[in-house]
Structure formats: C-alpha cells, structure tokens
Enzyme design. Structure first.
Site, PDB file in Angstrom:
ATOM      1  N   THR A 176       0.649  -1.316   0.037  1.00 19.27           N
ATOM      2  CA  THR A 176      -0.046  -0.149  -0.148  1.00 19.27           C
ATOM      3  C   THR A 176       0.885   1.491  -0.047  1.00 19.27           C
ATOM      4  O   THR A 176       0.527   2.410  -0.777  1.00 19.27           O
ATOM      5  CB  THR A 176      -0.949   0.129   1.060  1.00 19.27           C
ATOM      6  OG1 THR A 176      -1.680  -1.286   1.224  1.00 19.27           O
ATOM      7  CG2 THR A 176      -1.904   1.052   1.327  1.00 19.27           C
ATOM      8  N   THR A 177       2.061   1.468   0.777  1.00 21.22           N
ATOM      9  CA  THR A 177       2.740   2.336   0.838  1.00 21.22           C
ATOM     10  C   THR A 177       3.626   2.740  -0.478  1.00 21.22           C
ATOM     11  O   THR A 177       4.035   3.755  -0.697  1.00 21.22           O
ATOM     12  CB  THR A 177       3.836   2.186   1.811  1.00 21.22           C
ATOM     13  OG1 THR A 177       3.085   2.060   3.213  1.00 21.22           O
ATOM     14  CG2 THR A 177       4.517   3.367   2.230  1.00 21.22           C
TER      15      THR A 177
ATOM     16  N   TYR B  78     -13.503  -3.282  -1.928  1.00 25.41           N
ATOM     17  CA  TYR B  78     -14.848  -2.775  -2.735  1.00 25.41           C
ATOM     18  C   TYR B  78     -15.785  -4.028  -2.966  1.00 25.41           C
ATOM     19  O   TYR B  78     -16.874  -3.989  -2.307  1.00 25.41           O
ATOM     20  CB  TYR B  78     -14.190  -2.358  -4.024  1.00 25.41           C
ATOM     21  CG  TYR B  78     -15.467  -1.535  -4.551  1.00 25.41           C
ATOM     22  CD1 TYR B  78     -16.119  -0.185  -3.798  1.00 25.41           C
ATOM     23  CD2 TYR B  78     -16.050  -1.789  -5.777  1.00 25.41           C
ATOM     24  CE1 TYR B  78     -17.015   0.189  -4.533  1.00 25.41           C
ATOM     25  CE2 TYR B  78     -17.352  -1.579  -5.992  1.00 25.41           C
ATOM     26  CZ  TYR B  78     -17.639  -0.263  -5.620  1.00 25.41           C
ATOM     27  OH  TYR B  78     -18.991   0.247  -6.231  1.00 25.41           O
TER      28      TYR B  78
ATOM     29  N   TYR C 175      -2.787  -9.978   4.623  1.00 30.66           N
ATOM     30  CA  TYR C 175      -2.800  -8.737   4.964  1.00 30.66           C
ATOM     31  C   TYR C 175      -4.208  -8.413   5.400  1.00 30.66           C
ATOM     32  O   TYR C 175      -5.082  -8.188   4.353  1.00 30.66           O
ATOM     33  CB  TYR C 175      -2.208  -7.773   3.882  1.00 30.66           C
ATOM     34  CG  TYR C 175      -2.118  -6.297   4.129  1.00 30.66           C
ATOM     35  CD1 TYR C 175      -2.204  -5.635   5.398  1.00 30.66           C
ATOM     36  CD2 TYR C 175      -1.912  -5.305   3.069  1.00 30.66           C
ATOM     37  CE1 TYR C 175      -1.824  -4.461   5.704  1.00 30.66           C
ATOM     38  CE2 TYR C 175      -1.519  -4.015   3.095  1.00 30.66           C
ATOM     39  CZ  TYR C 175      -1.683  -3.427   4.424  1.00 30.66           C
ATOM     40  OH  TYR C 175      -1.548  -2.365   4.701  1.00 30.66           O
TER      41      TYR C 175
ATOM     42  N   ARG D  92      -8.774   0.184   5.333  1.00 26.06           N
ATOM     43  CA  ARG D  92      -8.589   0.398   3.866  1.00 26.06           C
ATOM     44  C   ARG D  92      -9.490  -0.484   2.886  1.00 26.06           C
ATOM     45  O   ARG D  92     -10.079   0.123   1.911  1.00 26.06           O
ATOM     46  CB  ARG D  92      -7.226  -0.039   3.257  1.00 26.06           C
ATOM     47  CG  ARG D  92      -5.819   0.943   3.941  1.00 26.06           C
ATOM     48  CD  ARG D  92      -5.771   2.030   2.714  1.00 26.06           C
ATOM     49  NE  ARG D  92      -4.515   2.738   3.376  1.00 26.06           N
ATOM     50  CZ  ARG D  92      -3.926   3.564   2.615  1.00 26.06           C
ATOM     51  NH1 ARG D  92      -4.367   4.016   1.320  1.00 26.06           N
ATOM     52  NH2 ARG D  92      -2.904   4.440   2.891  1.00 26.06           N
TER      53      ARG D  92
ATOM     54  N   LYS E  92      -0.099  -9.696   8.414  1.00 30.03           N
ATOM     55  CA  LYS E  92       0.286  -8.437   8.859  1.00 30.03           C
ATOM     56  C   LYS E  92      -1.161  -8.003   9.243  1.00 30.03           C
ATOM     57  O   LYS E  92      -2.381  -7.665   8.441  1.00 30.03           O
ATOM     58  CB  LYS E  92       0.641  -7.630   7.420  1.00 30.03           C
ATOM     59  CG  LYS E  92       0.668  -6.154   7.816  1.00 30.03           C
ATOM     60  CD  LYS E  92       1.122  -5.294   6.651  1.00 30.03           C
ATOM     61  CE  LYS E  92       1.126  -3.784   7.008  1.00 30.03           C
ATOM     62  NZ  LYS E  92       1.435  -3.068   5.649  1.00 30.03           N
TER      63      LYS E  92
ATOM     64  N   ILE F  82       5.630  -4.616   9.943  1.00 33.83           N
ATOM     65  CA  ILE F  82       5.841  -4.158   8.292  1.00 33.83           C
ATOM     66  C   ILE F  82       5.348  -2.791   8.357  1.00 33.83           C
ATOM     67  O   ILE F  82       4.351  -2.273   8.570  1.00 33.83           O
ATOM     68  CB  ILE F  82       4.832  -4.870   7.586  1.00 33.83           C
ATOM     69  CG1 ILE F  82       5.359  -6.390   7.493  1.00 33.83           C
ATOM     70  CG2 ILE F  82       4.938  -4.364   5.963  1.00 33.83           C
ATOM     71  CD1 ILE F  82       4.478  -7.221   6.542  1.00 33.83           C
TER      72      ILE F  82
END
Length: 292
Positions: free
Chosen positions: A47-48, A110, A136, A141, A164, A204
């Site tokens: 994501t980062t 989504y 994850y 998010r 994570k 992370i």
C-alpha cells in the site's frame, strides 16, 4: 513450528516516481539505505508503495528490480494482492518466478467477500504458488476484516504462514487459535510493542522509510529481553507516527523523505500534496525527533 519469514522490521518501501514512471536509480538508493540501517526485510509494491496505481508491467518490473538489487541479503516480500482472485494469482506466480521470498496478499477490497469467500480466495492463491504467503488484514482500507477463526482455517494451508495485522483487538485470539502456525506482524507503527507483547515477531512499517534503525531496534530490543528499551523507542516515535498519518499514507512519509533530501517525488493521483498546515505539523514532529 513455522519459521518466520523475518523477525524485526520489514519496511513497506515507497516507490519513487518521475513523470515517466518508476525512478529505479532512486529505488536502488532507498534499498541500499534500508539494508545499511539494519532493516530486516523489504516489502515492495505494498500500500505504501502505491501498487494500486501501477499497471501490471510496472508492478512486475518493480518486484523484479527489488529482488535483483537486494540479491538475497534480506528477504524480499512482494505485494501481489487484488480484489480479483485471478489477477492476484497472476501477480503471485510472477513474483515467485522472479525469486521473491514471500508475497503479501491483502483482502479483496470494494467487492469484498464473505469469510468463506476469503478462505477460497486465499486457498486459490496458495495453491498456485509454493512460496510463503503473508495475509494482510487492514479493515480501514478494505472495509473487510479477516476473523481469527478464518485465520485459523487458513493456517492449515501449508504456505499461508503469517499475517500483517492492523486490528490489534484480535491479535490475542489469532495467537491463541493458531499458535506457531502463523507469525503475526504489526501493520500499525504505533502498536508494535503491544503486538510483540502478545507474541508478534515484528512490524511491516511505514516509519521505517525514515527511521529504519530505530524501527529495527524497537523489535530487536523487545525480542532480546530489553522491554524497557523497546518501550522507550515506541514512546519516542508516537508523535512522529501521528504526523506520518495526518494525511492519507503515503503522502506524509514521502513528504518527510523529501524534507530529508531523499528526493522520492510526489504520490500519484488521486493522492495529492499535503496542505501547508499539515506540512508544518510534520516538520515540527521531525524536528522534535531530530530528523531536521
């Protein structure tokens, strides 16, 4: 007992962009900086790393580059998640082909799915590759939580070995249900020590982009028995972490890196630059920490 992919700090490394694409020379510098500062793993295209803005050819190129640049010095973990199972499989198979040590697979977003759907989604990915998978879970998010019971079901699949986790409230349940079949990594920089106290093995991290040594040391101290030293580092980072998440990540961490002279460029739209007000907050927290 499942051997952890890494213990310590895995940096969710930013992707430096130019108007023409990825700045691979700069990405090489960032990787070398992380390794020299003691980071324990590189997480590319998370994501980062703004993977959601990358077309597949660019996404794959970034993964391949990271593997080649790191050259087996520390583990490379590739973000290959998708809300389309077939797409996640394609990216995961490619990552395995080019030599990553593990993949990081986010829950579908989504369109989401049910808990049963999550099991089938991750099982399909796991069956397509042989390398380890880190689940994850980031409900803020994706608006979808992996329940501890679902993590337990997934832990029965041989190459699903870690998570994570951004939902601290369920870490204890995951540890109790899964034991040593699942390694738990913090997905929140401000909750590393609490997660380690419940049996986690690392983080992370976003903040590791700018304070890699302190992030590594926070985990290393805790795992070696220096709980007080680890706690003090966590407390020291809190104001900085607040500033790094004052806007949508990775907007602030890229701004911080630019203020430190790393010249990583801006985020891709729809992410836009910080307001002057938020930038001042970031600058002040960085000065307080000793980064400026």
């Amino acid at each position: 007992m499942t051997k952890p992919i890494f213990t310590g700090s895995g940096v969710a490394i930013v992707t430096p962009f130019t108007n023409d694409g990825i700045d691979f020379d700069k990405l090489a510098e960032l990787i070398e900086f992380q390794i020299s500062e003691g980071t324990d793993a590189i997480v590319i295209c998370g994501t980062t790393g703004e993977a959601s803005t990358m077309p597949d050819d660019e996404h794959k190129a970034a993964i391949k580059f990271a593997v080649e640049k790191v050259h087996n010095r520390i583990p490379v973990i590739a973000g290959t998640g998708s809300n389309d199972t077939r797409h996640a499989i394609e990216l995961s198979k490619y990552a395995e082909e080019v030599g990553v040590d593990a993949i990081l697979s986010v829950t579908p977003y989504y369109n989401k799915t049910s808990q049963r759907g999550l099991v089938e989604h991750f099982k399909a990915i796991a069956n397509s590759i042989k390398i380890p998978i880190i689940l994850y879970n980031v409900p803020s998010r994706t608006n979808l939580n992996i329940s501890p019971e679902t993590v337990k079901t997934l832990s029965e699949i041989d190459n699903i070995v870690a998570i994570k986790e951004c939902n601290l409230n369920q870490v204890g349940d995951i540890v109790n249900l899964c034991g040593d079949k699942i390694t738990v990594y913090s997905g929140n920089d401000d909750l590393v020590v609490p997660l380690l106290a419940m049996g986690g093995k690392g983080v992370i991290s976003v903040m590791a982009n700018i304070i890699p040594k302190d992030t590594h040391d926070m985990v290393a101290k805790f795992l070696s028995g220096d709980i007080e030293g680890s706690k003090n580092l966590q407390l020291k980072t809190l104001n900085l972490i607040k500033a790094l998440f004052i806007d949508v990540s990775p907007i602030p961490v890229k701004a911080a890196m630019n203020l430190m002279g790393m010249n990583v460029g801006s985020c891709r739209m729809p992410l836009i630059d910080m307001t002057d007000k938020n930038l001042d907050v970031l600058k002040n927290s960085m000065k307080e920490y000793g980064l400026l």
